[in-house]
Write a protein that holds these residues in place. Structure first.
Motif, PDB file in Angstrom:
ATOM      1  N   SER A   1       0.569  -1.453   0.272  1.00 27.29           N
ATOM      2  CA  SER A   1       0.092   0.475  -0.212  1.00 27.29           C
ATOM      3  C   SER A   1       0.919   1.282   0.173  1.00 27.29           C
ATOM      4  CB  SER A   1      -0.693   0.099   0.665  1.00 27.29           C
ATOM      5  OG  SER A   1      -1.309   1.160   1.648  1.00 27.29           O
ATOM      6  N   ARG A   2       0.592   2.359  -0.509  1.00 24.29           N
ATOM      7  CA  ARG A   2       1.170   3.855  -0.502  1.00 24.29           C
ATOM      8  C   ARG A   2       0.598   4.251   0.076  1.00 24.29           C
ATOM      9  NH1 ARG A   2       0.681   4.298  -7.799  1.00 24.29           N
ATOM     10  NH2 ARG A   2       1.435   1.760  -8.012  1.00 24.29           N
ATOM     11  N   PHE A   3      -0.279   4.231   0.707  1.00 23.02           N
ATOM     12  CA  PHE A   3      -1.175   4.920   1.203  1.00 23.02           C
ATOM     13  C   PHE A   3       0.408   4.609   2.831  1.00 23.02           C
ATOM     14  CE2 PHE A   3      -4.216   6.893  -1.103  1.00 23.02           C
ATOM     15  CZ  PHE A   3      -3.601   8.651  -0.467  1.00 23.02           C
ATOM     16  N   ASN A   4       0.071   3.541   3.499  1.00 21.10           N
ATOM     17  CA  ASN A   4       0.588   2.535   4.148  1.00 21.10           C
ATOM     18  C   ASN A   4       2.589   3.046   4.410  1.00 21.10           C
ATOM     19  OD1 ASN A   4       0.672   1.169   6.452  1.00 21.10           O
ATOM     20  ND2 ASN A   4       2.226  -0.203   5.496  1.00 21.10           N
ATOM     21  N   LEU A   5       2.581   3.081   2.999  1.00 22.53           N
ATOM     22  CA  LEU A   5       4.102   3.227   3.203  1.00 22.53           C
ATOM     23  C   LEU A   5       4.490   4.653   3.524  1.00 22.53           C
ATOM     24  CD1 LEU A   5       7.138   2.366   2.514  1.00 22.53           C
ATOM     25  CD2 LEU A   5       6.358   3.732  -0.388  1.00 22.53           C
ATOM     26  N   LEU A   6       3.747   5.694   3.472  1.00 23.23           N
ATOM     27  CA  LEU A   6       3.711   7.823   3.174  1.00 23.23           C
ATOM     28  C   LEU A   6       3.713   7.405   5.311  1.00 23.23           C
ATOM     29  CD1 LEU A   6       3.592  10.487   1.892  1.00 23.23           C
ATOM     30  CD2 LEU A   6       1.338  10.005   2.027  1.00 23.23           C
ATOM     31  N   MET A   7       2.924   6.720   5.538  1.00 19.00           N
ATOM     32  CA  MET A   7       2.016   6.906   6.671  1.00 19.00           C
ATOM     33  C   MET A   7       3.560   6.580   7.711  1.00 19.00           C
ATOM     34  SD  MET A   7      -0.905   8.261   6.753  1.00 19.00           S
ATOM     35  CE  MET A   7       0.013   9.207   8.011  1.00 19.00           C
ATOM     36  N   GLN A   8       4.089   5.355   7.158  1.00 22.63           N
ATOM     37  CA  GLN A   8       5.892   5.017   8.687  1.00 22.63           C
ATOM     38  C   GLN A   8       6.693   4.857   7.689  1.00 22.63           C
ATOM     39  OE1 GLN A   8       5.142   0.528   8.251  1.00 22.63           O
ATOM     40  NE2 GLN A   8       4.874  -0.083   5.915  1.00 22.63           N
ATOM     41  N   ILE A   9       6.756   5.975   7.163  1.00 23.37           N
ATOM     42  CA  ILE A   9       7.487   6.788   6.031  1.00 23.37           C
ATOM     43  C   ILE A   9       9.121   6.507   7.180  1.00 23.37           C
ATOM     44  CG2 ILE A   9       7.498   9.101   6.399  1.00 23.37           C
ATOM     45  CD1 ILE A   9       8.316   9.591   4.000  1.00 23.37           C
ATOM     46  N   GLU A  10       8.953   7.604   8.498  1.00 23.94           N
ATOM     47  CA  GLU A  10      10.443   7.451   8.969  1.00 23.94           C
ATOM     48  C   GLU A  10      10.487   6.238   9.745  1.00 23.94           C
ATOM     49  OE1 GLU A  10       8.647  10.016  12.305  1.00 23.94           O
ATOM     50  OE2 GLU A  10       9.081  11.353  11.169  1.00 23.94           O
ATOM     51  N   ILE A  11      10.034   4.791  10.325  1.00 23.20           N
ATOM     52  CA  ILE A  11      10.128   3.949  10.203  1.00 23.20           C
ATOM     53  C   ILE A  11      11.202   2.717   9.379  1.00 23.20           C
ATOM     54  CG2 ILE A  11       9.501   1.287  10.762  1.00 23.20           C
ATOM     55  CD1 ILE A  11       7.041   3.281  12.301  1.00 23.20           C
ATOM     56  N   VAL A  12      10.186   3.244   7.604  1.00 22.24           N
ATOM     57  CA  VAL A  12      11.661   2.271   6.631  1.00 22.24           C
ATOM     58  C   VAL A  12      12.306   3.156   6.779  1.00 22.24           C
ATOM     59  CG1 VAL A  12      11.028   2.091   4.250  1.00 22.24           C
ATOM     60  CG2 VAL A  12       9.166   1.770   5.507  1.00 22.24           C
ATOM     61  N   ALA A  13      12.640   4.755   6.702  1.00 19.71           N
ATOM     62  CA  ALA A  13      14.230   4.817   6.411  1.00 19.71           C
ATOM     63  C   ALA A  13      14.707   4.345   8.135  1.00 19.71           C
ATOM     64  CB  ALA A  13      13.890   6.405   6.149  1.00 19.71           C
TER      65      ALA A  13
END
Length: 689
Positions: free
Chosen positions: A116-128
């Motif tokens: 999900s693109r929205f889910n990725l956006l909302m957890q952008i700091e965690i993924v980074a």
């Protein structure tokens, strides 16, 4: 709506077999590492993923590509001079750990690229941060990489030092544009929560940045968010994802217009039962269709959530499969079975739909943003169908709007209430008579009414809507597709769960005729829907007389060969409440009942015995004589007394006692009896509707 990056934790994935490096040794391990680096370098990142994590992902891929050159050189040097080159043991210990780290990098990139693109956006700091942590692990491994003990050419040696330096200097990087975009989404959700309709231009800008540009990509985004929900255990995390689904669904209708799924996906879904042999454990015992959301009831049996919920909402408090009374009505998700079904569907390339909760989560905590998004979506669609904006709707647009309502009505009680309160039911009734011109619109309209009827309050709304019952009966009798007829029958089943509605439906001759005809001549799924509705109607004594007149008894006898449990259960209910006329009508089915008594399932044999007991008691010696003529009937009854259910054994004992009294020349089973002439006369009597 307070959203934090911690809310959107990364998805939980089951480790793949490739994590196990214990069986890899020497050159096999290096070959596997080289193959893994090639896979990472060939990953196809979608443009929205590039926008969100361009620097982090490209940096990880670039480092992996450089490491691939090192692995190639190790393989070259080992194969050219295998006798002179001895690779140290410490190298393989390092490479085993490196394999795991690189596999994690590959999994992370695949997750955010395909999810999900929205889910990725909302957890952008965690993924980074995850990228940074994996890069740090890679840096530690390169620090202990035994470069001095290896015979590497100077260029490759410099590459190792370069990658080591890059990894050690790595920092988590998040662009300002991405942070601002996330804040915009949070702001939109907060406005929705406060019942403020989002600005269309603002929504369009957000979706454009995430590369969501049409209805199909919105559907894909919703599916990805639904999959994320299945991978979460925290309720708050699920609630925020549900709010995002509401936002995407609203934007899909407003920005890109309501639409139906592609013809290809519909045909795939319809053909899944005919082209693929669905394992029996994956089929719902009620609908016999592939389960989308399997749940466990109090007796331990598993059903599809929609089917068992409809069963319970219709007034039943027993388990359909075992007949036991349910000690509670809680539905416990069978996640293990659902994951197995999802895996099987992926292997067979079958679309797997997941029903999501729009407004409530586990036990009734309302998600305000999701609920308001649903209300806004429903209001938009209903106003469109009403023509409030004075824009004439094409048939395709009308069908698209009705389909969106159908999807919403399938989700939860809040959505069903919103749709009914918005005045959608009278509009849907209008579309039930368009079968010849637009079969798809008829199917979508009747299915939406079916989904709405699951809510108890909506049952009354549907029954009180002018022309609703006549329109449903018309679809039952002359619907263009079997799907439309089956869903009309399921609607009758749902509505008849209320005793007062059952009486009203039973007075509709066309309803009974439509159900009987469908049970006789429809495909298996449609026949089961019709039989379930007939069984519900048979709970009313007044309606039973009309069922007998409409041919329900002879129909039940006919279907006993293919569906013995359903056929004999209906016969038992009708004979029990129908008096001598019903017994006379069932007289011709005694031999079929004997066959079920001999070869049926435990439940079918129990019902057959109960039916025969009732018929013998009410019908007298002629009925008993016909039963006694069934070959081996006494032995069959003895077997049921030995191995049947408790009720089955009791009925079998009663049946045996009746047969022995008849053989001894006593009465035919606790009745005054009736002659064959009387039975024939009764069976041809016309009852007033």
């Amino acid at each position: 709506m307070a959203l934090s990056p911690e809310t959107f934790t990364t998805r939980k994935r089951r480790p793949g077999a490739s994590f196990n490096t214990s069986k890899l040794s020497d050159l096999n391990l290096i070959f596997s590492l080289l193959q893994l680096t090639d896979q990472i370098c060939s990953l196809d990142l979608n443009s929205s993923a590039n926008f969100l994590f361009n620097r982090a992902s490209c940096s990880a891929i670039r480092k992996t590509q450089l490491l691939g050159v090192v692995f190639e050189d190790l393989i070259r040097s080992s194969t050219v001079n295998p006798d002179s080159v001895v690779l140290p043991h410490s190298l393989f210990l390092c490479l085993e750990e490196m394999y795991i780290v690189l596999h994690k990098i590959k999994t992370l990139i695949e997750d955010f690229s395909n999810g999900s693109r929205f889910n990725l956006l909302m957890q952008i700091e965690i993924v980074a941060d995850t990228f940074h942590r994996l890069t740090g692990e890679l840096s530690t491994l390169l620090d202990v990489f035994p470069i001095q003990e290896l015979t590497l050419n100077d260029d490759v040696r410099d590459l190792v030092l370069l990658v080591r330096k890059q990894c050690s200097e790595s920092r988590p990087v998040i662009g300002t544009e991405q942070i601002n975009l996330r804040l915009e989404v949070v702001s939109v959700l907060d406005r929705i929560k406060n019942e403020i309709v989002p600005d269309q231009a603002h929504l369009s800008s957000i979706f454009e940045k995430l590369e969501i540009r049409d209805a199909s990509s919105c559907r894909a985004e919703i599916e990805n968010l639904e999959e994320e929900i299945q991978n979460r255990s925290e309720e708050q995390s699920k609630a925020d994802l549900v709010a995002l689904i509401g936002l995407v669904r609203f934007a899909k209708c407003v920005l890109f217009g309501a639409s139906t799924p592609s013809t290809r996906s519909v045909s795939l879904r319809r053909s899944q039962s005919s082209e693929f042999a669905v394992p029996a454990d994956y089929r719902c015992p009620i609908s016999l269709e592939l389960m989308q959301d399997p749940v466990v009831v109090a007796t331990g049996q598993t059903y599809d959530r929609v089917s068992i919920q409809l069963w319970m909402d219709s007034g039943h408090n027993t388990c359909p499969k075992t007949g036991q009374t349910l000690s509670h009505t809680d539905l416990i998700p069978n996640r293990v079975l659902r994951n197995m079904i999802a895996m099987w569907c992926r292997e067979q390339k079958i679309p797997f739909e997941v029903e999501t909760v729009t407004g409530k989560l586990n036990g009734g905590v309302t998600n305000k943003a999701a609920l308001e998004a649903t209300r806004m979506t429903v209001s938009f669609l209903v106003n469109k169908l009403k023509g409030i904006d004075n824009a004439p709707l094409s048939v395709e647009d009308t069908n698209g709007a009705v389909y969106e309502l159908r999807v919403l009505a399938k989700t939860d009680s809040d959505s069903r209430a919103c749709i009914a309160e918005a005045g959608a039911i009278p509009l849907l009734v209008r579309f039930l008579d368009v079968g010849m011109e637009n079969p798809s619109l008829q199917v979508n309209a009747v299915t939406t009414i079916l989904n709405l009827s699951i809510l108890e309050a909506n049952k009354t709304r549907i029954m009180e809507t002018d022309g609703a019952l006549n329109a449903v009966a018309e679809v039952l009798l002359s619907g263009v597709t079997w799907e439309a007829k089956a869903n009309a029958a399921a609607t009758v089943f749902s509505l008849s769960g209320v005793p007062a509605h059952r009486k009203k439906l039973g007075r509709k001759t066309r309803v009974i005729s439509g159900l009987v005809n469908l049970a006789r001549g429809g495909p298996e799924g449609a026949r089961r829907d019709a039989l379930a509705a007939i069984l519900n109607l048979a709970a009313d004594r007044e309606t039973v007389a009309r069922l007998v007149e409409g041919g329900a008894v002879s129909m039940a006898a006919e279907v006993m060969a293919a569906m013995p449990e359903e056929g004999v259960t209906i016969l038992e209910a009708v004979v029990k409440r129908g008096g001598l006329v019903a017994v006379a009508a069932a007289y011709a089915g005694i031999k079929q009942l004997g066959a079920v008594l001999r070869e049926g399932s435990e439940r079918a044999r129990e019902s057959a015995a109960a039916t025969l007991v009732t018929m013998c008691r009410k019908g007298g010696s002629e009925i008993v004589a016909e039963l006694a003529a069934v070959p081996g009937v006494e032995r069959i009854i003895w077997e049921l007394m030995a191995v049947g259910s408790v009720r089955g054994r009791r009925k079998a004992a009663t049946l045996l006692r009746i047969l022995r009294r008849w053989a001894a020349g006593l009465d035919g089973g606790e009745s005054e009896g009736m002659s064959t002439t009387t039975m024939v006369t009764a069976s041809t009597t016309t009852l007033a509707p």
